[in-house]
Design a protein around this motif. Sequence first.
Motif, PDB file in Angstrom:
ATOM      1  N   SER A 101       7.932  47.373  41.620  1.00  0.00           N
ATOM      2  CA  SER A 101       7.884  47.704  43.046  1.00  0.00           C
ATOM      3  C   SER A 101       6.463  47.615  43.559  1.00  0.00           C
ATOM      4  CB  SER A 101       8.409  49.120  43.248  1.00  0.00           C
ATOM      5  OG  SER A 101       8.089  49.564  44.517  1.00  0.00           O
ATOM      6  N   GLN A 135      14.292  41.255  46.312  1.00  0.00           N
ATOM      7  CA  GLN A 135      15.387  40.602  45.597  1.00  0.00           C
ATOM      8  C   GLN A 135      16.209  39.728  46.532  1.00  0.00           C
ATOM      9  OE1 GLN A 135      17.622  43.082  42.788  1.00  0.00           O
ATOM     10  NE2 GLN A 135      19.470  42.544  43.929  1.00  0.00           N
ATOM     11  N   THR A 144      15.558  49.482  50.524  1.00  0.00           N
ATOM     12  CA  THR A 144      14.348  49.669  49.731  1.00  0.00           C
ATOM     13  C   THR A 144      13.558  48.373  49.665  1.00  0.00           C
ATOM     14  OG1 THR A 144      15.426  49.093  47.640  1.00  0.00           O
ATOM     15  CG2 THR A 144      15.500  51.410  48.314  1.00  0.00           C
ATOM     16  N   LEU A 162      12.627  50.391  32.601  1.00  0.00           N
ATOM     17  CA  LEU A 162      13.475  49.414  33.270  1.00  0.00           C
ATOM     18  C   LEU A 162      13.329  48.040  32.637  1.00  0.00           C
ATOM     19  CD1 LEU A 162      15.410  48.820  35.599  1.00  0.00           C
ATOM     20  CD2 LEU A 162      13.414  48.440  37.070  1.00  0.00           C
ATOM     21  N   PRO A 183      12.104  46.991  46.896  1.00  0.00           N
ATOM     22  CA  PRO A 183      12.529  46.105  45.806  1.00  0.00           C
ATOM     23  C   PRO A 183      13.781  45.300  46.152  1.00  0.00           C
ATOM     24  CG  PRO A 183      11.940  48.244  44.941  1.00  0.00           C
ATOM     25  CD  PRO A 183      11.948  48.381  46.423  1.00  0.00           C
ATOM     26  N   PRO A 193      10.359  51.765  40.688  1.00  0.00           N
ATOM     27  CA  PRO A 193      10.211  50.833  41.816  1.00  0.00           C
ATOM     28  C   PRO A 193      11.031  51.267  43.011  1.00  0.00           C
ATOM     29  CG  PRO A 193      10.614  49.665  39.769  1.00  0.00           C
ATOM     30  CD  PRO A 193      10.818  51.108  39.480  1.00  0.00           C
ATOM     31  N   GLY A 194      10.413  51.221  44.155  1.00  0.00           N
ATOM     32  CA  GLY A 194      11.119  51.481  45.392  1.00  0.00           C
ATOM     33  C   GLY A 194      11.347  52.924  45.715  1.00  0.00           C
ATOM     34  N   SER A 195      10.805  53.804  44.894  1.00  0.00           N
ATOM     35  CA  SER A 195      11.056  55.215  45.141  1.00  0.00           C
ATOM     36  C   SER A 195      10.031  55.860  46.044  1.00  0.00           C
ATOM     37  CB  SER A 195      11.085  55.973  43.817  1.00  0.00           C
ATOM     38  OG  SER A 195       9.890  55.775  43.122  1.00  0.00           O
ATOM     39  N   LEU A 243      19.238  54.835  39.894  1.00  0.00           N
ATOM     40  CA  LEU A 243      19.839  53.626  39.322  1.00  0.00           C
ATOM     41  C   LEU A 243      21.249  53.369  39.840  1.00  0.00           C
ATOM     42  CD1 LEU A 243      18.824  53.270  35.565  1.00  0.00           C
ATOM     43  CD2 LEU A 243      17.885  52.209  37.593  1.00  0.00           C
ATOM     44  N   ILE A 283      18.710  48.438  42.324  1.00  0.00           N
ATOM     45  CA  ILE A 283      17.821  47.979  41.265  1.00  0.00           C
ATOM     46  C   ILE A 283      18.648  47.177  40.261  1.00  0.00           C
ATOM     47  CG2 ILE A 283      16.314  48.704  39.377  1.00  0.00           C
ATOM     48  CD1 ILE A 283      15.543  51.107  40.973  1.00  0.00           C
ATOM     49  N   ASP A 284      18.140  46.016  39.878  1.00  0.00           N
ATOM     50  CA  ASP A 284      18.841  45.166  38.924  1.00  0.00           C
ATOM     51  C   ASP A 284      18.813  45.783  37.538  1.00  0.00           C
ATOM     52  OD1 ASP A 284      19.178  43.387  40.948  1.00  0.00           O
ATOM     53  OD2 ASP A 284      17.531  42.068  40.368  1.00  0.00           O
TER      54      ASP A 284
END
Length: 1660
Positions: A105, A255, A249, A651, A251, A622-624, A668, A672-673
């Motif tokens: 992120s 994506q 988000t 991750l 991230p 990431p993204g938090s 999760l 998130i991938d």
Amino acid sequence: MPSRLEPGTIANVTKCMSRSKLTKPELRLGSGLSLSRSSRLAHTNRGARHSAASASSSSCELHHVLTQDRTKSRTGDVRGIPNSTSLLSDPPGAPIASQEPNFKSFHAQPQPYGRRITRPAPTMTSYMPLRSLSQTRAMSATTTDDELSCSSSASDSEAVSAQLSREVETADAVPREDSPSRMSVTASPPSPPPPITPRAYQLEMLEESLKQNVIVAMDTGSGKTQVAILRIQYELERSDKVVWFLAPTVPLCHQQHVVIQTQLPAVTTRLICGDDDIETWSAIPGVWDGVLKHTRVIVSTYQILFDAVAHALVPLSALSLIVIDEAHHCIKMNPVSRVMKEHYAPLKAKGAQVPAVLGLTASPVMRTNPADLEKLEQTLFAVCKTPSRHRAELMQMVTKPDLVTVTYPGDPQGQVPEPPVLGRLIAAYRGMQLAQDPYIQHLVMDGSQRSRAKLQKVVSKRKTRSMEHMYALCIRTKDMLQRLGPWAAEYYIHEVISAFFDDPEASTGPLDEEEVELYNPIFEYNLQVQERRYISSILSQVNAQPPATTDQGPSPLSPKILALLDVLESFAKDDPSRKPVGIIFVRERATAAVLSHILSIHPRTAPHYRVACMVGGTTRVPGSGGGSRSNKRREYIDLIKKGKDDGLEALQAFRQGEVNLVVATSVLEEGIDVPACNLVVCFDVPENLKSFIQRRGRARMGVSKLVLMVPEGEQAKGWDEREREMKEMYEDDMRVVRIVEEIENGIVVETEKEDEYPVLRDPETGAQVTLHDAKAHLEHFCGTLRSSTSAFTELRPFYILHGEHGQSVNTFAPVPLRATVHLPVVLPPELRRIEGIRSWLSEADACRDAAFQAYQKLYEAGLVGKHLLPIREESVFGELESRDGLANVKDVMDPWVAVAQAWRQSKKLWKRGMTLTRVRDGEQIRWEVVLPVEVPRMEKFFMFYDKETSWEVTMDQDQEAIDRPEDTQTEPDDTPALLSLAFSHRFRILGKGEYVLRLLCPSLPSSLTFQGRVTERLLKRHPDHLLRWVHDRNYPFGDHTFLPPREPENEPQVGMRKVLPHKAGFFRKNSAPDAMPVSMGQNGEPKFDRIVPLREVVMDAVPAKYAEAALMIPALLVVLGDHLLARDLLTERLREKTGMGGDDLGNVVRALWASGAQRPGDYENMEFLGDALLKFLTTVNCEAKYLTYPEGFLSPIKDRIVSNMRFFRAAVGFGLDRYIIDAKMVQKRWRPPTISSILGRPPSVTAPRQLSTKTVADVVEALVGAAYLSGGTDRALTCVPLFLPDVPIDWLPVGRCRDILFNHAAADDPLPKTMRRIEEQLLGYEFKKKSLLVEALTHSSCPAGPGVRGSLDRLELLGDALLDFLVATKLYELYKCNVDGQQQMVVPYILHIMKSALVNQDIMAVLILEEWTILQEELDIIAPPSPSSSQGSETAISEGNGEHSGGVTLRTRHVRVPLTAFLRHNTIQLSRFMNDTTRRYAAMRHEVQHALTHGDRYPWRLISQLRAPKVFSDVFEAVLAAVWVDSGDMDVCRRVLERVGLDRLMKRIVELGPMGVLHPREELNVLTSKMRTLGRSVGYEVFECEREEGSEGEESVMEEGKKKDKDSKRRFGCRYLVDGTVIAEVRGTRSKDEARTWVAEEACRILRREPYWLSVEEGA
């Protein structure tokens, strides 16, 4: 609304998607990468044996390759790009897929304040070939909901995962030639990417979206993004407007951005996130318009679209489609929900055109109430739809796990045994006392209104930051005890306390300077140090020890964990061939940390699972979001390791198969991938239906389980039943019809009560701010007020609550409340205290009401712009351009062209006399300059014949006009004769009237040589005449000696030496050649250069001084041409606008001379003057124009106006570049310019030349300085609009600006009693308006109240410019020194150096503490000593002037009270800093004064030890500005400066000279410059050392912004080395910079005393 679906649309869309649109030269992969044509995925060789499903699967592979990888850092490094050799090894036609993603992120790392971050483009990492169709199908099982679902089988996913981990290819990046930031990846053989074939249910959703706004509800992994791609593709082909893709988000935005770029490579896309400095875009006109014009698809988070629409930066009419990913979030006050309610709905109600809406979600209902679905639909003006006609195909694509419910014994409350450490923790918490809390003590000591309000609130709620910290720790521990058991609680306490003490910020020791800088504002720092120490003292009472672990694992554990161990162990052992991949969802972050540790060490799970932990809400995932200071404080409680990127590492490891079990919070669930799992455990029951569906979607392998853990006696919620009810709702056709009718009829979700509150809307742009936004906007506005003077100031607004009718706000019964918001004192009085207009039952609503009213007042005052954002200087003056080093400008204009033309046309001649005086002996030559144009009068200058001989050139004041005769050939002209004296041996001399410059020499005879032969007698009579050897082109010789006849000629000889140098006429002594040496023979006699027969020479009829002077004609021609050029600028461009006349020619030509041109002078000193003048003129005009602007707004505006690039562009537009002289005089192969040669040249072409942009800007400032010297500030002001034409300011005279400021000041404010001595005893000036002095002595931290009209910030800004101007003008007048008998300005930049010695915060503190002090009497009462201590002494001994009264001695003493003691402020830290500075100065006063008055060097190091805070210089400048505004007289200000001692100090600095004022480090650079050019090694070596006990400066006092800590023993030392040898060393300084300064001073002293260090050659 979009148009209805037309026949053939689906077929056309499918055809478009299969079209060869991806056969462009490159496939764009974000703004940072491109996939070249040669590297396209080869997929065309598979033939017809593959079905449509396999083709879609291949498309999925392509997406999987391009969506998962990210950059490793913010700085743009690109790692892991495959090189061509690795791809060439793949078999032809093999598709490429990515390894598990490398994702990070861009919000994962906190960034320093003020730094501008550039977001790197998403990149690809590594690739590998796919081997089989079965593996290709299995890949789809590992894709996420945000990827394209293209397969119906996931049976081979484990094999594919293993293969992916084995077949990772490494590679290198290859830069493209067309763009340095773009990379290309090449592969062989070339082939186009495979077409993507949509599935039937995806086309069905596309068809529905073309009919109306829809929310596509499909399960995770079913390919919702593909529906969005189809819809975007259709919209782009039918509309020129922009498509906006929203994701919750950052991230997920990255994506989805890569997905769109991959599938729509020919479309221009842009990813916008917070790191792009969006606020600056809003301030610069045209930026958003340019983004919309050149972009077809924008991807961003929800908030960015809301801000852009709310502030009228992006109209909704400019969009054709809004795609909302994870649309279930769009409820309540979500940004998208607000966009729809506040902007979309009003436009739609008016019948205006609005964009279509497409929502994507796997769970349209967040909570368990299915009726929320209709609210979501009404909010988005869309209908929720799921495939119905092709439902069966959709179900084949979705793999649902088996739902298993696991029960565990529930422990009755209080039955779980508590570990002793928990009891000690609770006891420590209960023992905390409010009176001992540092936060309480801080509020009590501060005493401001803000602090009193906070204190009342904190005491009533008994909640301080320290107590909240401890309370949260106790609650978490008790929760850990119930959930995980006693062992887990004991382990948790030990880990939290250990983490707290291991962190440097939590320790009791001091912090480094770098850590101290993280804290702003400054006064918060000491408080946080004390709070950490206080918490440390509490935690030290707990005595936590790590819990014991047996062979059976951690024990005792809770029944819930034991049940979980059973689940995990059985899942791993039931099917040994199955490799478990799972996620355990928990609710609390601390639970995740402890549970992951237990599972990683427990013998039942450790052999089967590699466990990691992943949590959200901090910088770890990431993204938090970013890590605020409150979050950092909670990191210890949540066991988030500081400084370790656990979330990202876990991750990455999970994606790569290194970890197969992750314990995670809800972070999760979506966005998130992660790999597909075969086991998902809900350790805690899902909070809502959305969480259940999202978690279930993670378990999408072929055979997978979803485990719900519930206590015995409780039933698991009927999630499946509620999901079925929800689906029945959005599959109900009649309900859809009703929802559509409600949307069409304008029926929307009911609005809250506060939505009826007025809206602040700008009528021009339509930007609006509502009650919900006001508080955040007000906080942001106050944050922009920070400036250099606000270091000790709390700028955040604070709110005071009060009852509507006087009721107490502390009662338990709810009463109507109102709030009053208090803004910083830097704002005008009418904007500092704003009250809300309504009564509210909620504190939050009351505060928002007050914030809204305050923001509306700021808007009305012009401090908020038309887009309802704080005004920025870019919005008015444009963005501050970065200055280029060099730029192409026009060549210098040739002034002799006009002169040559005048020789052919003019009927008059002008003659001006010129005297050349040889300085050495006073010999003079009189010339007359004749031109067909007026001869410019050149000021006296010097020309160097050589380093020992110089000539002074002066011109007559008046010139004579002469009528030309009819026969111009008869005009007198001595130019050929003079040229012959110096140059006849070099080139052929032309006749009279040929040269463009005509010189007359009245003393020149008609014949230049004596007639007849040269004799011995003639030689002796004229020893100073030159001889010319007739056999060598009349080469001149001097210093001749008659020699007797010599054989074989037997005739008289003459010995001669060369006396004329090859070049002469230099303007700088250091550029002139050395005097020609006299060669000596073997016998010690002078050696002749030539000995020739006497008959072969002739003698000049004039002394050699005529030849010497003629040798400098080239230099004279250059200077005269420069004056002609400057006169053209003055008469043609400046005179009409500025009123400058011929008397200003000398200053104008000097302003055009760059230092590199090496002319008689340069612009440096006038640039110094003009720079200070422009700063003053700009500052005073800005203050007069923007009377309500705080200093934090004015200072950037001033910087924008006087920027070098603005000057450069304006100067080039003005044509000034054709007048700037930067080239040296060229004497090599010089030829005098003739009239015919000049007129015979082709027409002038303005050939470009490279010129420094700073040089051009400096010339502008120098011309302003020249205008000031011509007519003062008013004339200088006339120059400013010429070179700043694009600045939207009506430049007013200084006097008019002063009148505006004076009239704006309050007239009736009395002077406080404490300040009444200042006027008479310190300043010697009585103010007309006392409010100006009060304002100058009011710090921005002073509470706003009665008698506080403003702070010193604006006056400090004005005083800074005024002081610079007064010092610069005085130095300019003072600093003319006599060098070699020549009157010229001092060396370049010395005035800047001297000004810096006079204007810095340390020396201004010295002046205040020495001169601006009042002697005040204080009385000391000395009690008599006790009998035990007197030991028989009958009387007390008194010292000084004292009186005895009953055994008590009264003694008076005089105390020096400085001006800063009268400063009104409300900051304890500021008082400490000022008192510490005063005390330090008292200790070193005599040393400082002796150094300033008698030292041979300016005491830089000594005064730096004062470490004065900036507030001293702020007060100095503010008081000076107050005097000027009140008096309007510069002379009054000069007298004030004389009274404070600045004038005396200035004269002392003049006496010291240039080298005496240089800073030690600058002087050391000068002394060692030659050593560095010889390649010798010189430099500093800084090291850390400990202070010796009892050493000097035992008390450590921090500088402004630094911590004060008496226990600190951190000290620095420094060595200065020459070729590895230490020549100077110091120890014990408080900073590295101070150590370098000290050692530089010592090294300079040694090098001056022992100069052999400087003379040693390299390697000696």
